[in-house]
Design an enzyme around this catalytic site. Structure first.
Site, PDB file in Angstrom:
ATOM      1  N   ASP A 230       0.877  -1.165   0.000  1.00 64.10           N
ATOM      2  CA  ASP A 230       0.000   0.000   0.000  1.00 64.10           C
ATOM      3  C   ASP A 230       0.920   1.222   0.000  1.00 64.10           C
ATOM      4  OD1 ASP A 230      -2.104   1.741  -0.010  1.00 64.10           O
ATOM      5  OD2 ASP A 230      -3.181   0.786   1.641  1.00 64.10           O
TER       6      ASP A 230
HETATM    7  C1  BGC Z   1      -5.046   3.236  -0.177  1.00 70.28           C
HETATM    8  C2  BGC Z   1      -5.074   2.228  -1.299  1.00 70.28           C
HETATM    9  C3  BGC Z   1      -4.870   2.936  -2.614  1.00 70.28           C
HETATM   10  C4  BGC Z   1      -3.542   3.687  -2.577  1.00 70.28           C
HETATM   11  C5  BGC Z   1      -3.213   4.431  -3.849  1.00 70.28           C
HETATM   12  C6  BGC Z   1      -3.851   4.180  -0.233  1.00 70.28           C
HETATM   13  O1  BGC Z   1      -4.084   5.278   0.558  1.00 70.28           O
HETATM   14  O2  BGC Z   1      -5.078   2.568   1.069  1.00 70.28           O
HETATM   15  O3  BGC Z   1      -6.277   1.519  -1.292  1.00 70.28           O
HETATM   16  O4  BGC Z   1      -4.912   2.023  -3.665  1.00 70.28           O
HETATM   17  O5  BGC Z   1      -3.606   4.644  -1.535  1.00 70.28           O
HETATM   18  O6  BGC Z   1      -4.008   5.537  -4.026  1.00 70.28           O
END
Ligand code: BGC
Length: 679
Positions: A230
């Site tokens: 993540d």
């Molecule tokens: C989220 C993810 C997301 C990623 C990219 C993170 O803050 O938890 O689900 O895909 O950002 O935007």
């Protein structure tokens, strides 16, 4: 050239470039060998807008408007695997059309508490329903040569302290409730990629967890796809490198300083980490590229914003709407004879696509309920509108995207319920809106009054959990008073997670529920209200009277502190209510229709339960037949969902429905968890 041959030609520096973000949503390619970068995008409800490569600033052109699909909770409410596949296909085709390689969806985390801010991005509280929807969704995405990225692995069930909270859970419950959807996503659907979660589990951050990534994912499940962190979920170079994580992504712009960038290169050069560790990652990335036809010129082109995609969004939205109550058969409304209709509630005209965190969408358009109803009725019916309540107007944004600072403030917080002030001005404004609505509702010349309320993405949002299930903005009082004036008022709730309706629910004979239903949500709602579509949505989660009736709160902790104890174990959602004989407001699987169904003759053979279902009413409609296994649990017998099938029937028509089931029985068959028809 085969991936192995390509790998042999790569320098250490080139390999390092391929395993970390070189932009916010892309890795580095290797020009000299014609290796393209991997380009990613959020998210579950459509392909996200374009950002500058190294700045959380939207580029702001007009070419990245897209099809806005119903959220995963809405999709789960359809209980229709085909629609899950259609949704995934639209997403995959649009992602490809926008030149993406990986779409960061679906989110398959379990709805452990109704208060989790990201619940709308997730399917259900039940592992079986979650996986049954996730598998065709992923297959749909990947049929367009785009990789799905199932997320967030694992036990990521709250936003409060999400970057560091340590989840304390017994492994048995983890495997029974929180892992099955990931298992099926990789084993059955063959998800090409998977995203690690922010939180910690058994003392390790999930994105660098030996337990999750080495032991479970690679060794037990034999996963050979690509593991992506993540954004900002990696903390330790050595742990991450050795943990089978393949790509590190983050939210900051110092790409070379990411753990798996220069710091990792130095550790390889000094001999602290073997280069073979990097090779394994790069090889998996090259295999992914091969599967996506990134080298052979045979890749699908994709397309976005087609009429077909909008039709798919409409279809899902229609089937996602849940008729919770229709005591007086007030629905469907008859258009004939209608002269004046009053619509009350901010959510009737609210646009939801542009919020919620990384799931935000730059929608090509979004039909609000008000627009849906107006276009449905046409100009001969007078439709008046009153806000009734309002959200707090946010100060003009500073231009800074929340994600830019999400590692500092993205830990989440609980308690604000989307409100930052209770200023007198705001309260005065709400009072005036309420008075206006009450006055209008008292005008007997309105043939119908429809209230459309609920939540919005100030509440259902990444980075924040709700403090409780209370409806915001004084809606309880407003609805109560409106129902006194118009006891026949139709109440529609739109939200991403359940809300406390006990203040007025008993007084409201008619109640309709919609999750965020995408760009065609308003049309779908009007279709259901006026009977052009017979509702067939069923709740994919328990609607509690109060959040304290949910096991995470009653037995476990939510949101906890630095640690959060999942003391409820496997008793999540309806499993807790079954075991502890609790009564929900509306049960898991509940959803009414404008017609009625009769069930008869259940028969069971290994792996399959069948029965006959007949439409005994006057309208064509669909019924989701649900199969629950009866399990002895101590002195109790509890039910668990093990199969379901949705069937369309014309009036008077009867069909034999065959339902593939898990487990060994005994089974019961029902129209919902609490409406069991056959034993
Ligand atoms: C989220 C993810 C997301 C990623 C990219 C993170 O803050 O938890 O689900 O895909 O950002 O935007």
């Amino acid at each position: 050239m085969e991936p192995k041959e390509i790998l042999e030609k790569l320098t250490l520096e080139e390999k390092i470039g391929m395993i970390h973000g070189a932009e916010l949503f892309a890795t580095a390619g290797v020009k000299r060998l014609n290796i393209p970068p991997l380009i990613m995008s959020d998210g579950p409800m459509g392909v996200r807008n374009e950002f500058e490569p190294a700045n959380w600033k939207p580029i702001g052109l007009t070419d990245d408007y897209v099809t806005y699909l119903p959220c995963n909770s809405a999709l789960a409410a359809t209980w229709n695997r085909k629609l899950a596949c259609d949704t995934g296909s639209v997403l995959g085709e649009e992602a490809r059309g926008r030149g993406k390689d990986i779409i960061l969806a679906p989110g398959v985390n379990i709805k452990r508490s109704p208060l989790c801010g990201r619940n709308f991005e997730y399917f259900s509280e039940d592992p079986y329903l979650t996986k049954e929807m996730a598998v065709p969704y992923i297959q749909g995405v990947q049929s367009f040569d785009v990789a799905a990225c199932v997320k967030h692995f694992a036990a990521n069930n709250q936003e409060t302290e999400r970057l560091n909270v340590e989840v304390e859970i017994e492994e048995k419950a983890l495997r029974e409730i929180y892992l099955p959807a990931f298992y099926d996503a990789v084993k059955k659907a063959g998800s090409y990629t998977i995203m690690g979660a922010y939180n910690r589990l058994y003392g390790e951050h999930c994105c660098e967890s030996d337990f999750l990534l080495n032991k479970i994912l690679r060794e037990e499940w034999q996963y050979d796809g690509v593991v992506i962190s993540d954004w900002g979920g990696v903390h330790d170079t050595k742990k991450a490198a050795n943990s089978q994580l393949d790509i590190e992504m983050s939210v900051t712009y110092d790409f070379d300083n990411y753990c798996m960038a220069e710091p990792l290169k130095e550790k390889v050069e000094s001999g602290e980490i073997e280069e073979s560790v990097i090779d394994e990652k790069v090889l998996r990335i090259l295999h992914l590229m091969k599967k996506l036809h990134m080298f052979d010129g045979r890749r699908k082109t994709g397309v976005y914003n087609t009429p077909g995609h909008r039709k798919a969004a409409l279809h899902v939205a229609r089937e996602s709407i849940v008729l919770l109550k229709n005591n007086d058969q007030a629905l469907p409304l008859k258009k004939e004879g209608l002269k004046k209709v009053l619509i009350i509630g901010e959510n009737a005209q609210c646009i939801h696509s542009n919020g919620g965190g990384s799931a935000e969408i730059k929608a090509l358009y979004e039909i609000s309920p008000l627009m849906g109803i107006k276009t449905h009725l046409g100009g001969n019916v007078k439709v008046d509108y009153a806000f009734g309540y309002c959200r707090e107007e946010k100060e003009e944004e500073s231009g800074q995207n929340w994600q830019e600072t999400s590692l500092q403030n993205g830990g989440g917080f609980t308690g604000k319920n989307g409100e930052t002030s209770q200023e007198a001005v705001l309260l005065e404004k709400r009072k005036a809106l309420k008075e206006e609505a009450l006055k209008l509702a008292g005008d007997k010349s309105y043939d119908k009054v429809i209230f459309v309320g609920g939540l919005n993405h100030d509440h259902d949002t990444e980075g924040n959990d709700r403090a409780d299930m209370t409806l915001p903005y004084g809606q309880d009082e407003l609805i109560t008073q409106l129902l006194k004036i118009r006891p026949d008022m139709i109440v529609v709730m739109i939200a991403g997670s359940s809300v406390d309706m006990t203040a007025w629910e008993k007084k409201s004979p008619t109640l309709v529920w919609s999750y965020y239903a995408g760009m065609e949500g308003g049309n779908a709602l009007a279709d259901v209200l006026f009977g052009d579509v017979n509702p067939s949505g069923k709740l994919p989660e328990t609607f509690y009277k109060n959040h304290l009736d949910c096991s995470a709160h009653a037995l476990g902790e939510f949101p906890g502190g630095k640690t959060v104890a999942y003391k409820e174990g496997k008793y999540v959602g309806y499993r807790y209510h079954e075991k502890y004989h609790m009564e929900p407001l509306f049960s898991f699987g509940h959803g009414l229709s404008y017609t009625s169904f009769a069930y008869r003759k259940m028969s069971v053979k290994p792996g399959m339960v069948s029965c006959y279902v007949k439409n005994t009413g006057k309208m064509p409609g669909s019924e989701t037949v649900q199969v629950y296994q009866l399990l002895q649990d101590g002195a109790d017998v509890v039910k668990e969902l093990k199969g379901f099938e949705k069937v369309y029937l014309n009036p008077g028509e009867e069909k034999r429905v065959e339902i593939n089931v898990e487990g060994t029985g005994p089974y019961t068959v029902g129209s919902s968890l609490l409406d069991i028809r056959l034993h």
